[in-house]
Structures are given as C-alpha cells and as structure tokens.
Scaffold this motif. Structure first.
Motif, PDB file in Angstrom:
ATOM      1  N   PRO A 133      34.405  47.102  19.132  1.00 34.40           N
ATOM      2  CA  PRO A 133      33.160  46.544  19.667  1.00 34.40           C
ATOM      3  C   PRO A 133      33.423  45.494  20.748  1.00 34.40           C
ATOM      4  O   PRO A 133      34.514  44.917  20.825  1.00 34.40           O
ATOM      5  CB  PRO A 133      32.503  45.927  18.437  1.00 34.40           C
ATOM      6  CG  PRO A 133      33.644  45.561  17.556  1.00 34.40           C
ATOM      7  CD  PRO A 133      34.670  46.640  17.749  1.00 34.40           C
ATOM      8  N   LEU A 134      32.403  45.231  21.558  1.00 33.89           N
ATOM      9  CA  LEU A 134      32.521  44.255  22.629  1.00 33.89           C
ATOM     10  C   LEU A 134      32.487  42.838  22.076  1.00 33.89           C
ATOM     11  O   LEU A 134      31.891  42.569  21.030  1.00 33.89           O
ATOM     12  CB  LEU A 134      31.377  44.453  23.633  1.00 33.89           C
ATOM     13  CG  LEU A 134      31.409  45.762  24.428  1.00 33.89           C
ATOM     14  CD1 LEU A 134      30.102  45.963  25.183  1.00 33.89           C
ATOM     15  CD2 LEU A 134      32.591  45.783  25.398  1.00 33.89           C
ATOM     16  N   GLN A 135      33.132  41.925  22.798  1.00 29.73           N
ATOM     17  CA  GLN A 135      33.211  40.524  22.389  1.00 29.73           C
ATOM     18  C   GLN A 135      32.382  39.655  23.337  1.00 29.73           C
ATOM     19  O   GLN A 135      32.611  39.633  24.550  1.00 29.73           O
ATOM     20  CB  GLN A 135      34.662  40.038  22.384  1.00 29.73           C
ATOM     21  CG  GLN A 135      34.828  38.596  21.919  1.00 29.73           C
ATOM     22  CD  GLN A 135      36.251  38.083  22.097  1.00 29.73           C
ATOM     23  OE1 GLN A 135      36.973  38.533  23.003  1.00 29.73           O
ATOM     24  NE2 GLN A 135      36.669  37.138  21.263  1.00 29.73           N
ATOM     25  N   LEU A 136      31.430  38.930  22.774  1.00 28.64           N
ATOM     26  CA  LEU A 136      30.575  38.039  23.547  1.00 28.64           C
ATOM     27  C   LEU A 136      31.375  36.855  24.092  1.00 28.64           C
ATOM     28  O   LEU A 136      32.316  36.371  23.448  1.00 28.64           O
ATOM     29  CB  LEU A 136      29.437  37.532  22.657  1.00 28.64           C
ATOM     30  CG  LEU A 136      28.366  36.638  23.280  1.00 28.64           C
ATOM     31  CD1 LEU A 136      27.527  37.431  24.270  1.00 28.64           C
ATOM     32  CD2 LEU A 136      27.467  36.043  22.182  1.00 28.64           C
ATOM     33  N   TYR A 137      31.011  36.378  25.292  1.00 21.76           N
ATOM     34  CA  TYR A 137      31.629  35.171  25.843  1.00 21.76           C
ATOM     35  C   TYR A 137      31.436  34.002  24.869  1.00 21.76           C
ATOM     36  O   TYR A 137      30.399  33.876  24.201  1.00 21.76           O
ATOM     37  CB  TYR A 137      30.965  34.783  27.165  1.00 21.76           C
ATOM     38  CG  TYR A 137      31.518  35.430  28.411  1.00 21.76           C
ATOM     39  CD1 TYR A 137      32.090  36.697  28.393  1.00 21.76           C
ATOM     40  CD2 TYR A 137      31.433  34.777  29.638  1.00 21.76           C
ATOM     41  CE1 TYR A 137      32.576  37.283  29.552  1.00 21.76           C
ATOM     42  CE2 TYR A 137      31.912  35.347  30.811  1.00 21.76           C
ATOM     43  CZ  TYR A 137      32.484  36.615  30.760  1.00 21.76           C
ATOM     44  OH  TYR A 137      32.959  37.182  31.892  1.00 21.76           O
ATOM     45  N   GLY A 138      32.427  33.112  24.823  1.00 25.13           N
ATOM     46  CA  GLY A 138      32.301  31.871  24.081  1.00 25.13           C
ATOM     47  C   GLY A 138      31.447  30.875  24.842  1.00 25.13           C
ATOM     48  O   GLY A 138      31.115  31.066  26.018  1.00 25.13           O
TER      49      GLY A 138
END
Length: 537
Positions: A507-512
C-alpha cells in the motif's frame, strides 16, 4: 514495399570460410507412406490438444499487462523481468520508417537504437516543439540531424504561449506491411531510458486493410474499440497540420491499416480552444477522460492514485483540481449509489531523490514549486493527498500493522512515468481502470474551462496516453495489480483476468507531518548517496 537489406542467416552460411549449403539439401522431401500416416495421426492429436487448450482458455483466460516498464540499467535481473528497452522496440531490421514525437530529443541516441545494418536506410521523422528559430535546443537538434541524411525534423505548431510539445510516441512502419504505435513516458534522451521508471504501451502489429476500403464510409466504433482509437489517433495527428503540413504523409499511410486488434482508448490533448458537443468525434484533455469513463464500470468503494513527475501551478484554491479534474476522473458506470473516490497524489520527496540510483541528477526531471504565496496555499490543500513514491520513509505516516507491502522493484528508480489508476477492492489490488500518459498534473496538459456558459476549454500542450479497463478483454474480466512481472500467476477457474504491472509498492505511504515534495528549483545541501549536493542558482 522493398525487401530489407539484412540477409537472413541460414545454417551459419555467413561464417567466414564456410561453403554455402548446397541447394539440393534444401529441397522438400516427402516421407514414406507409413511416416506420413504417423505424421497425420500426430497432427490430429495435436489439433485435439489445441482444441482442448482453447476450451481451457475460454474457461479461464489470463492477459498480460498492457503496459510494460522500461529496463533499469543499475537494477538486478530479478527486478527487470518482462521489461523493455529502446533497442527492443527499434532494433528490428524490418522497420522502414519511424515517426518520433517528444519533448526532448537526442538524435544520436535514437539512431543508435536501430539495427546497425539498416539504420542509415530507415526514414526517420522527428517531431519537436522548438518553434523559435533562435532557440538553442532547436539549433542543437538541427546540428545533430545534419549528420543523418535520413532524418527529417518537423516543429509542431504551438498556438498557446505556455504550451509544450510534451507527447511521447513513436509510429513504426515495417517492410512486412505492418505498422505499430508506441506510446510511452520517456524523453528521447539517455537518462530517461537508463535509471528512471518509465512505462510503454505497444500496439499490436497492425495489418493493411484488405481489400482497400476506398470510398467507403467508416464508422467511428464504440469507445475502447480499435475503430474509435483509429479515428481519435488520426484526428490527433491532424492537429499538427493546423497551420502547415506536418503529419499528412503518415496520416495517409496509417489510414490504410486495420486498427481492430487495439484494446484501449486514446486520451490525448492538443493545444487551442475547444468546444465539445455530442457530435464532436474526438474530445481532448479532461473532456476525453470524462467521456470515456462514463462507459467504464467502476466499483462502489474505490480510490484513484495520480502518480506524476510534475505538479504545475493549479491555483491558490482547489477549485480546478476538485471541480474540474477530479470530477472528470470520478465518472464511471455504477451499480446504485456510490460515494466519490478518494484521491491520492504520488510524488517523491527530496529524501527519495537522494536515495535514487542517479541521486540528485534524477531530480532535474521532476518538478513542482512551493516557494511563492500561491504555491504555499496549493501545498496546503495538496498535503493531505500526498503519498510517497518509495514507501519506505522513516518520517512518513506508519502503515497499518497488518499491511503487507508488495514490492514493485522500482523505489530507487526515480519516477518519470505518469500513471493514473482507479483501485476497486483495496484488499486484493483489483483495478477499475488505468491510464499511462505523458500528461502531468497541470491545467496546461488537461485543459482549463474558460467559459462555463459556452463549455469551451483551453489546452496549451500536446499530450498523449492510453486508457485501459478489464471489460475490453472479456465481459467478466477483472484487472489485478502485479509486481515485478507482467503476468498473473493464477486466476479463478472459469474467470478472465488482466495483469497490470505496478511501478510502485502497495500500500501507499502518506507523507509525514513535516515532509514536503521534492523541489528542483530549491537548493538541497544534504549529500545524496553519492556524496553530491544540489545547488540551485
């Protein structure tokens, strides 16, 4: 057409000092009667086996990915399975003519990809967007082309001030009287075909229409059919001839070919002001996307990932993004009520550029700006939608505890690919539709409404892409994500499935919270993995 100049090798008769094979040994010889009966029996058995295989195929059909990734020079073979190189595309000695459309061109690199025995014979047409006579890029292109008598340059007509000739495409004509269309995401320069992630769509080999249909009325065909693709593709080429003859010769040649084997919808942009109606044969930009998606079945709960290499200035508010572009992408045939899809924008951070195979050098091909007050406001409304390219950031949002990361093998190959994918069931990475295109996230590429009362839109640039969805392959087909391969390992018996090669991990990882996109117009003094820094003057 004439025969290719390259002579086929027969029994090694091209080896120095070796005598040619006697002609008498190449004559066909009829086998004895008994052997002929055995051969006939074997042929019958083979026919029956093929029939059984065909029945099995009808019960469960698997289609390879319509989009292919390009080979990455500095990655190991297991990460380059099923990939394609420029030489794979252009190295066939049967190619007689090539029309190459792009934004950046290295003609030495292009010519080096053709078969060495025939590259001086291939008629090569290079279509570029450097319309100013004193443009250094145009002068450099002319100097390179002057070394090849078989290369002809054409500059595209660009009526819009901020427009570019951004399409990335090749049209190949062959001595065996077939044609092929290649739509891709790479500039025609070495860097784009070595260590950057790119995608390629190759049409089937298109045969000549037999008998020629002169004087007959051609029907447009349904959306997604080869007939519709042909109408739209030739109309796209006609846009180049608005002020001067550029593509007329290739249009006349392609009109003789049968496009019926093509599965997909052409999504292209041509510069100018456009007003569309039900009678308009070909729409451009977001209007083309909207029209096509209205015929595509979509899931009840879904998300759309917009993965690009450039984010232009979209405005201080999200009006165009949500009310125009997202609205067009949200179209689809639905069963019952449905909530709007979630949108994710996949774009690398500076840390991902530093870790890429070419380090900061790859960042010169990836663009957005966050410096001006308007750009800062734009970042504010984009930030909740921004996701990582590589998906391994220590500062990014944590994935769910039960998340299983599927490796695409491209996280260190910086993205120049542009892909738009609508995911349906998130648990199995099923896909409603997918687009590979030259178009980034910009008004210039997709179009901006300039008159709500008239329905007129303005497009600045040339762009081209292909949209595919599972129903093009079989009525009951599904489309599923594949990783590091163009094929699906298995499919449920009696079902049909289409593979889609993924360029990024899921899955994609959201920006911190503190992360921002890579900005090429800013200085980055933290060294990349090769010890280099990025200074912007």
């Amino acid at each position: 057409m004439g025969r290719p100049s390259k002579r086929p090798v027969v029994n090694g008769d091209d080896e120095p000092g070796r005598k040619p094979t006697p002609a008498s040994l190449t004559h066909p010889i009829s086998p004895p009667l008994k052997k002929r009966r055995l051969a006939a029996q074997t042929e019958d058995e083979q026919t029956e086996h093929e029939k059984t295989s065909k029945d099995s195929v009808q019960q469960s059909r698997i289609f390879q990915s319509p989009f292919r990734l390009t080979k990455i020079r500095d990655l190991p073979p297991e990460m380059n399975k099923d990939t394609v190189t420029l030489r794979d595309i252009l190295g066939d000695p049967l190619i007689s003519e090539c029309w190459e459309f792009n934004y950046l061109h290295d003609i030495d690199f292009l010519m080096g990809a053709f078969d060495q025995d025939v590259r001086h014979l291939v008629k090569v047409h290079v279509v570029h967007g450097f319309w100013k006579r004193e443009d250094p890029s145009r002068l450099e292109l002319q100097e390179m082309a002057s070394r090849y008598p078989n290369v002809t340059l054409h500059n595209a007509y660009l009526p819009e001030m901020f427009g570019t000739h951004h399409s990335k495409m090749m049209i190949l004509l062959r001595h065996d009287e077939t044609a092929q269309i290649v739509i891709h995401t790479a500039n025609m320069i070495v860097r784009d075909w070595t260590n950057m992630t790119q995608a390629v769509w190759l049409s089937p080999r298109l045969p000549l229409i037999t008998p020629p249909q002169q004087g007959t009325v051609r029907t447009e065909g349904r959306i997604g059919s080869g007939a519709k693709f042909k109408v739209d593709f030739l109309n796209y080429l006609r846009a180049y001839d608005a002020r001067r003859t550029t593509c007329k010769p290739i249009i006349e040649q392609l009109d003789r070919y049968d496009f019926s084997a093509i599965r997909g919808s052409l999504i292209a942009s041509v510069p100018g002001r456009h007003k569309f109606s039900y009678a308009t044969p070909t729409r451009w930009g977001w209007a083309a996307m909207e029209q096509t998606l209205q015929t595509v079945p979509v899931s009840q709960q879904s998300e759309i990932a917009i993965q690009i290499s450039s984010i232009a200035t979209l405005g201080p508010t999200d009006t165009w993004l949500k009310d125009t572009f997202f609205r067009a992408l949200s179209r689809g045939q639905r069963a019952g009520m449905q909530s709007p899809p979630d949108f994710k924008v996949v774009f690398p951070t500076a840390d991902e550029i530093r870790k890429s195979l070419d380090g900061y050098a790859s960042g010169g091909s990836i663009h957005t700006k966050i410096q001006s007050p308007q750009q800062v406001k734009q970042l504010q409304y984009l930030k909740p939608m921004l996701y990582h390219w590589a998906n391994d950031s220590a500062d990014g949002a944590e994935l769910k505890d039960d998340a299983v990361v599927k490796e695409a093998g491209r996280k260190r190959a910086a993205p120049h690919i542009k892909s738009y994918i609508r995911y349906g069931n998130k648990s199995d990475q099923s896909i409603d539709w997918a687009l590979v295109t030259s178009a980034n996230l910009s008004k210039q590429a997709w179009g901006e409404a300039i008159g709500s009362a008239t329905g007129e839109i303005r497009i600045s640039s040339y762009e081209i892409g292909v949209l595919v969805w599972p129903a093009l392959y079989a009525e009951d087909a599904t489309m599923r994500a594949t990783f590091m391969t163009d094929s699906l390992a298995e499919v449920e018996e009696g079902k049909s499935a289409v593979a889609l090669r993924m360029p990024y991990n899921l899955p994609l990882q959201l920006y911190g919270k503190g992360e921002v996109p890579w900005v090429a117009t800013a200085s980055h003094l933290e060294p990349d993995w090769m010890g280099q820094v990025w200074r912007h003057e």
